[in-house]
Motif scaffolding. Sequence first.
Motif, PDB file in Angstrom:
ATOM      1  N   SER A   1     -22.541  12.849 -38.770  1.00  0.00           N
ATOM      2  CA  SER A   1     -22.652  13.524 -37.480  1.00  0.00           C
ATOM      3  C   SER A   1     -21.336  14.193 -37.100  1.00  0.00           C
ATOM      4  CB  SER A   1     -23.046  12.516 -36.404  1.00  0.00           C
ATOM      5  OG  SER A   1     -22.937  13.075 -35.111  1.00  0.00           O
ATOM      6  N   SER A   2     -20.232  13.483 -37.275  1.00  0.00           N
ATOM      7  CA  SER A   2     -18.917  14.048 -36.953  1.00  0.00           C
ATOM      8  C   SER A   2     -18.616  15.268 -37.817  1.00  0.00           C
ATOM      9  CB  SER A   2     -17.832  12.986 -37.137  1.00  0.00           C
ATOM     10  OG  SER A   2     -18.016  11.911 -36.246  1.00  0.00           O
TER      11      SER A   2
ATOM     12  N   ILE B   1     -20.756  18.210 -36.504  1.00  0.00           N
ATOM     13  CA  ILE B   1     -20.269  18.701 -35.212  1.00  0.00           C
ATOM     14  C   ILE B   1     -18.932  19.412 -35.377  1.00  0.00           C
ATOM     15  CG2 ILE B   1     -19.436  17.974 -32.944  1.00  0.00           C
ATOM     16  CD1 ILE B   1     -21.544  15.765 -32.996  1.00  0.00           C
TER      17      ILE B   1
ATOM     18  N   MET C   1     -24.710  21.891 -34.933  1.00  0.00           N
ATOM     19  CA  MET C   1     -24.385  20.899 -33.905  1.00  0.00           C
ATOM     20  C   MET C   1     -25.598  20.039 -33.571  1.00  0.00           C
ATOM     21  SD  MET C   1     -22.798  21.442 -30.081  1.00  0.00           S
ATOM     22  CE  MET C   1     -21.093  21.493 -30.655  1.00  0.00           C
ATOM     23  N   LEU C   2     -26.783  20.656 -33.520  1.00  0.00           N
ATOM     24  CA  LEU C   2     -28.003  19.904 -33.227  1.00  0.00           C
ATOM     25  C   LEU C   2     -28.266  18.850 -34.300  1.00  0.00           C
ATOM     26  CD1 LEU C   2     -30.516  19.493 -31.497  1.00  0.00           C
ATOM     27  CD2 LEU C   2     -31.655  21.276 -32.843  1.00  0.00           C
TER      28      LEU C   2
ATOM     29  N   GLU D   1     -25.919  16.003 -33.680  1.00  0.00           N
ATOM     30  CA  GLU D   1     -26.303  15.161 -32.536  1.00  0.00           C
ATOM     31  C   GLU D   1     -27.496  14.278 -32.880  1.00  0.00           C
ATOM     32  OE1 GLU D   1     -24.639  14.721 -29.981  1.00  0.00           O
ATOM     33  OE2 GLU D   1     -23.251  16.407 -29.971  1.00  0.00           O
TER      34      GLU D   1
ATOM     35  N   ASN E   1     -26.231  11.457 -34.911  1.00  0.00           N
ATOM     36  CA  ASN E   1     -25.523  10.510 -34.054  1.00  0.00           C
ATOM     37  C   ASN E   1     -26.502   9.639 -33.265  1.00  0.00           C
ATOM     38  OD1 ASN E   1     -22.832   9.696 -32.945  1.00  0.00           O
ATOM     39  ND2 ASN E   1     -23.779  10.343 -31.042  1.00  0.00           N
ATOM     40  N   PHE E   2     -27.607  10.255 -32.800  1.00  0.00           N
ATOM     41  CA  PHE E   2     -28.618   9.502 -32.063  1.00  0.00           C
ATOM     42  C   PHE E   2     -29.267   8.438 -32.943  1.00  0.00           C
ATOM     43  CE2 PHE E   2     -33.089   9.001 -30.791  1.00  0.00           C
ATOM     44  CZ  PHE E   2     -32.928   8.557 -29.499  1.00  0.00           C
TER      45      PHE E   2
ATOM     46  N   THR F   1     -19.523   5.109 -31.718  1.00  0.00           N
ATOM     47  CA  THR F   1     -18.865   6.055 -30.811  1.00  0.00           C
ATOM     48  C   THR F   1     -17.449   6.432 -31.236  1.00  0.00           C
ATOM     49  OG1 THR F   1     -20.169   5.101 -29.003  1.00  0.00           O
ATOM     50  CG2 THR F   1     -18.330   6.529 -28.403  1.00  0.00           C
TER      51      THR F   1
ATOM     52  N   GLY G   1     -16.912   9.313 -33.641  1.00  0.00           N
ATOM     53  CA  GLY G   1     -17.052  10.689 -33.173  1.00  0.00           C
ATOM     54  C   GLY G   1     -15.737  11.436 -33.153  1.00  0.00           C
TER      55      GLY G   1
ATOM     56  N   SER H   1     -14.794  14.245 -35.758  1.00  0.00           N
ATOM     57  CA  SER H   1     -15.127  15.668 -35.603  1.00  0.00           C
ATOM     58  C   SER H   1     -13.896  16.482 -35.208  1.00  0.00           C
ATOM     59  CB  SER H   1     -16.224  15.841 -34.552  1.00  0.00           C
ATOM     60  OG  SER H   1     -15.779  15.405 -33.277  1.00  0.00           O
TER      61      SER H   1
ATOM     62  N   TYR I   1     -13.108  16.015 -26.296  1.00  0.00           N
ATOM     63  CA  TYR I   1     -13.521  14.683 -26.727  1.00  0.00           C
ATOM     64  C   TYR I   1     -12.939  13.607 -25.816  1.00  0.00           C
ATOM     65  CZ  TYR I   1     -13.424  10.342 -29.422  1.00  0.00           C
ATOM     66  OH  TYR I   1     -13.520   9.039 -29.801  1.00  0.00           O
TER      67      TYR I   1
END
Length: 355
Positions: A25-26, A29, A70-71, A74, A77-78, A90, A93, A96, A257
């Motif tokens: 995810s990072s 993003i 980015m989507l 995210e 990450n979810f 968390t 993150g 990124s 951030y």
Amino acid sequence: MSSDDAGGGDLFAANLKGSLLAVASSAFIGVSFIVKKKGLRRAGAAGSRAGVGGYGYLLEPLWWVGMVTMLVGEIANFIAYMFAPAVLVTPLGALSIIVSAVLAHFTLNEKLQRVGVLGCVLCIVGSTVIILHAPQERTPSSVDEIWHLAVQPDFLCYAASAIAVSLFLMIYCAPRYGQMNIMVYVGICSVIGSLTVMSIKAVGIAIKLTIEGINQAGYFQTWLFAVVSVTCIAIQLVYLNKALDTFNTAVVSPIYYAMFTTLTILASAIMFKDWSGQSASKIASEICGFLTVLAGTLVLHSTREPDQTLSADLYAPLPPKIYWHIQGNGDIGKQKEDESLPRDIITVVRQDYFV
């Protein structure tokens, strides 16, 4: 013992999956910041830049590639939160920031100075300390329960303050100082972002309960939270694009951030009453982490380099004092000064004989 070992192995496997998803995810993003910035530059070369109110980037395919990237990040990450605890997911993150800073150095020619690296590290360390010592929140079991938490006087006060600060930044500060002070655009994104997370969590719980057979679509709170989520996300995107189009990506990413993480933890703690019952050592750790984030933000802001992106707008107001050099017949260095010129005098900024 074998069952305990099996349980420990399952927990390790779940945490590993969550960690890998958080790292992925990072990466997505971080890459999206760079791709969107390239799209903003390309759109700005063909029309008005996002930094001065233009929306030409919406027609730029490269910008949409960045949005899709980015989507994907995210979503990853979810899903990571389904496998691993937030205390593990968390802080990752922050990777990124490193991804975007490194890519910006090589692809956008945005140099990150040594002091800037120190500021980046301070932001990451401070945010990590805050997250690790943040209070545990109680997971609501319904949208109606979240609604009762949202209408508590304490959170209503925070929400009203957040909206007031955002409106002040958008209406008064952005037109005057948005192009000069990075904290204006990023501040709007961060403050609105803390409200976004609260509303998105409510929508997520509604979707989860509905899938499990407990329909939440009949509650007006579900749709209200959905409208708030969409509105806040739209505002964040607009001002994040302006920040990326105006300032150095390597500076925007860590400041955003740090501020977003801090305000989100604060909003969550106020809404879910998680600050009560904490030990003095944890509170002290959170304060130290917050001060570290502030120090890192100040260091990064002090090392900001102006973006060299050329604007399509060739005209800009000059200050009331204008100095220029006249060269003729071998005489160099004569200097004229005119203090009677109005402040709103317009000239072409590319004529570099104005000083």
